[in-house]
Design a protein around this motif. Structure first.
Motif, PDB file in Angstrom:
ATOM      1  N   THR A   1      53.345  17.167 -61.670  1.00 30.52           N
ATOM      2  CA  THR A   1      54.046  18.326 -62.232  1.00 30.52           C
ATOM      3  C   THR A   1      55.506  18.322 -61.801  1.00 30.52           C
ATOM      4  O   THR A   1      56.413  18.576 -62.607  1.00 30.52           O
ATOM      5  CB  THR A   1      53.372  19.631 -61.772  1.00 30.52           C
ATOM      6  OG1 THR A   1      52.037  19.671 -62.281  1.00 30.52           O
ATOM      7  CG2 THR A   1      54.130  20.846 -62.267  1.00 30.52           C
TER       8      THR A   1
ATOM      9  N   ASN B   1      58.645  17.772 -64.486  1.00 26.73           N
ATOM     10  CA  ASN B   1      59.646  18.830 -64.610  1.00 26.73           C
ATOM     11  C   ASN B   1      61.010  18.391 -64.084  1.00 26.73           C
ATOM     12  O   ASN B   1      62.045  18.779 -64.634  1.00 26.73           O
ATOM     13  CB  ASN B   1      59.170  20.087 -63.893  1.00 26.73           C
ATOM     14  CG  ASN B   1      58.131  20.858 -64.683  1.00 26.73           C
ATOM     15  OD1 ASN B   1      58.457  21.644 -65.571  1.00 26.73           O
ATOM     16  ND2 ASN B   1      56.859  20.622 -64.385  1.00 26.73           N
TER      17      ASN B   1
ATOM     18  N   MET C   1      50.395  15.905 -69.861  1.00 24.02           N
ATOM     19  CA  MET C   1      51.428  16.909 -69.602  1.00 24.02           C
ATOM     20  C   MET C   1      52.484  16.957 -70.705  1.00 24.02           C
ATOM     21  O   MET C   1      53.204  17.946 -70.846  1.00 24.02           O
ATOM     22  CB  MET C   1      52.094  16.641 -68.251  1.00 24.02           C
ATOM     23  CG  MET C   1      51.128  16.716 -67.074  1.00 24.02           C
ATOM     24  SD  MET C   1      51.930  16.437 -65.501  1.00 24.02           S
ATOM     25  CE  MET C   1      52.859  17.951 -65.369  1.00 24.02           C
TER      26      MET C   1
ATOM     27  N   THR D   1      52.295  28.043 -65.100  1.00 16.17           N
ATOM     28  CA  THR D   1      52.567  26.710 -64.577  1.00 16.17           C
ATOM     29  C   THR D   1      51.508  25.708 -65.007  1.00 16.17           C
ATOM     30  O   THR D   1      51.810  24.660 -65.596  1.00 16.17           O
ATOM     31  CB  THR D   1      52.662  26.736 -63.038  1.00 16.17           C
ATOM     32  OG1 THR D   1      53.673  27.662 -62.648  1.00 16.17           O
ATOM     33  CG2 THR D   1      53.010  25.357 -62.501  1.00 16.17           C
TER      34      THR D   1
ATOM     35  N   GLY E   1      51.503  22.768 -68.430  1.00 20.18           N
ATOM     36  CA  GLY E   1      51.232  21.341 -68.297  1.00 20.18           C
ATOM     37  C   GLY E   1      50.089  20.902 -69.177  1.00 20.18           C
ATOM     38  O   GLY E   1      50.148  19.868 -69.848  1.00 20.18           O
TER      39      GLY E   1
ATOM     40  N   PRO F   1      55.929  21.182 -70.263  1.00 18.73           N
ATOM     41  CA  PRO F   1      56.252  21.531 -68.877  1.00 18.73           C
ATOM     42  C   PRO F   1      57.105  22.789 -68.777  1.00 18.73           C
ATOM     43  O   PRO F   1      57.959  23.059 -69.630  1.00 18.73           O
ATOM     44  CB  PRO F   1      57.007  20.293 -68.376  1.00 18.73           C
ATOM     45  CG  PRO F   1      56.420  19.175 -69.187  1.00 18.73           C
ATOM     46  CD  PRO F   1      56.189  19.758 -70.551  1.00 18.73           C
TER      47      PRO F   1
END
Length: 351
Positions: free
Chosen positions: A116, A120, A147, A316, A320, A325
């Motif tokens: 993640t 990002n 993602m 959050t 994903g 994102p």
């Protein structure tokens, strides 16, 4: 009279020694070679991918114990630790000549949101105006295709002279390549040595990158020869280490950080992911549900800066899984944190 063991007996004994990363035995993985039995001595080569493999003592000790248990404790065991490191020839690095900085994103253990952060961060760097690439080198659990909602995508090829190169997939302003594009997502991978090295070679050196300011590399979690293969054969500019606030996660960071220290790869700093929870209806509130202060204390002890504390929101995980994102959501505190992280990486490794 005690029977002298045969080579097959030694193989059978060492077949009980498992690689803790892969869950398969050393004999099946081809890591035991050149077995020799001379009198009361059993000698063999234990072949590692790199001489700096962090598991070498564990594997060596377990081999000695296996001989004692399954053959006899009376035999002396001589283990020649060797390596089969697959260097990428300099000529094959020409596809990376226009890549200014390679930033590896690592973690001490799984489940802390390393991928993640990598995803990002890459998008945030692009939003800062940088030409950015994202390489998913997590060969045991590639998650970048999910993602970015690219699960069924396969990169196209382009001819360059006599070589066929992969064209990275472009989405959200970044160029993406993932081992997940080439494997069945429903099947686990048992790759080591040549197989893993060849897969990594393809990701980095058989892809047409062109000009890239920052290449973000999502490493597998933990420590192992895959990490060392990347950082020792590619011009890595620095490592961003990710952890969550829990003590168990922080404890695993130390081992991973020591591995990068051993091979002299610069540690840019630490990122505390899931540092606190921000409710959607109360954006000014911070709930430290995993505790507060332990991460900063550890980072200070290690002498590493805390680059950013990434909050959690309800969106959050959902973002994903949905292939978008959260850094793309300009109103999210998570987006603000990742843009801040990107700027700090730029400042540390300015183009």
């Amino acid at each position: 009279m005690e029977n002298t063991p045969r080579i097959d007996d030694v193989k059978a004994a060492l077949g009980h020694v498992m690689d803790p990363e892969l869950g398969s035995d050393l004999v099946s993985l081809g890591m035991i070679r050149n077995i020799a039995i001379k009198g009361k001595t059993i000698a063999f080569d234990l072949v590692l991918t790199t001489p700096a493999c962090p598991l070498k003592k564990v594997l060596s000790d377990n081999c000695t114990q296996a001989i004692a248990q399954y053959i006899s404790p009376d035999y002396k065991v001589e283990i020649n630790l060797t390596s089969e490191k697959r260097e990428i020839p300099a000529d094959n690095l020409r596809q990376l000549e226009k890549v200014k900085h390679i930033i590896a994103v690592a973690s001490g253990k799984g489940g802390v949101g390393k991928s993640t952060v990598a995803a990002n961060l890459a998008i945030a760097l692009a939003k800062k105006g940088k030409k950015t690439a994202l390489v998913d080198a997590d060969i045991y659990g590639p998650s970048i295709p999910t993602m970015f909602a690219l699960e069924n995508v396969q990169p196209q090829g382009v001819q360059q002279g006599e070589q066929t190169l992969l064209l990275p997939v472009e989405k959200y302003g970044i160029k993406i390549i993932s081992i997940g594009f080439f494997v069945d997502a429903d099947k686990g991978l048992l790759w080591r040595g040549p197989m893993a090295s060849n897969a990594l070679k393809q990701l980095f050196t058989e892809t047409k990158w062109d000009e890239i300011d920052y290449m973000v590399v999502d490493l597998p979690p933990g420590t192992g020869d895959i990490h060392l293969t990347i950082v020792q054969t590619l011009p890595v500019s620095g490592v961003v280490m990710v952890s969550s606030p829990q003590q168990v996660a922080i404890a695993d960071v130390k081992r991973a950080a020591q591995m990068f220290q051993a091979v002299k790869i610069p540690m840019l700093g630490m990122v505390e992911n899931m540092a606190y929870f921000v409710p959607g209806d109360m954006p000014d509130k911070k709930y430290y549900i995993f505790g507060k202060g332990a991460f900063e204390k550890y980072a200070a002890q290690m002498g590493y800066p805390v680059l950013e504390q990434i909050p959690m929101t309800e969106e959050t995980a959902l973002s994903g899984d949905a292939g978008k994102p959260e850094v793309l959501n300009e109103k999210s505190p998570v987006s603000e944190a990742f843009l801040s992280l990107a700027q700090k990486v730029i400042d540390l490794r300015s183009c």
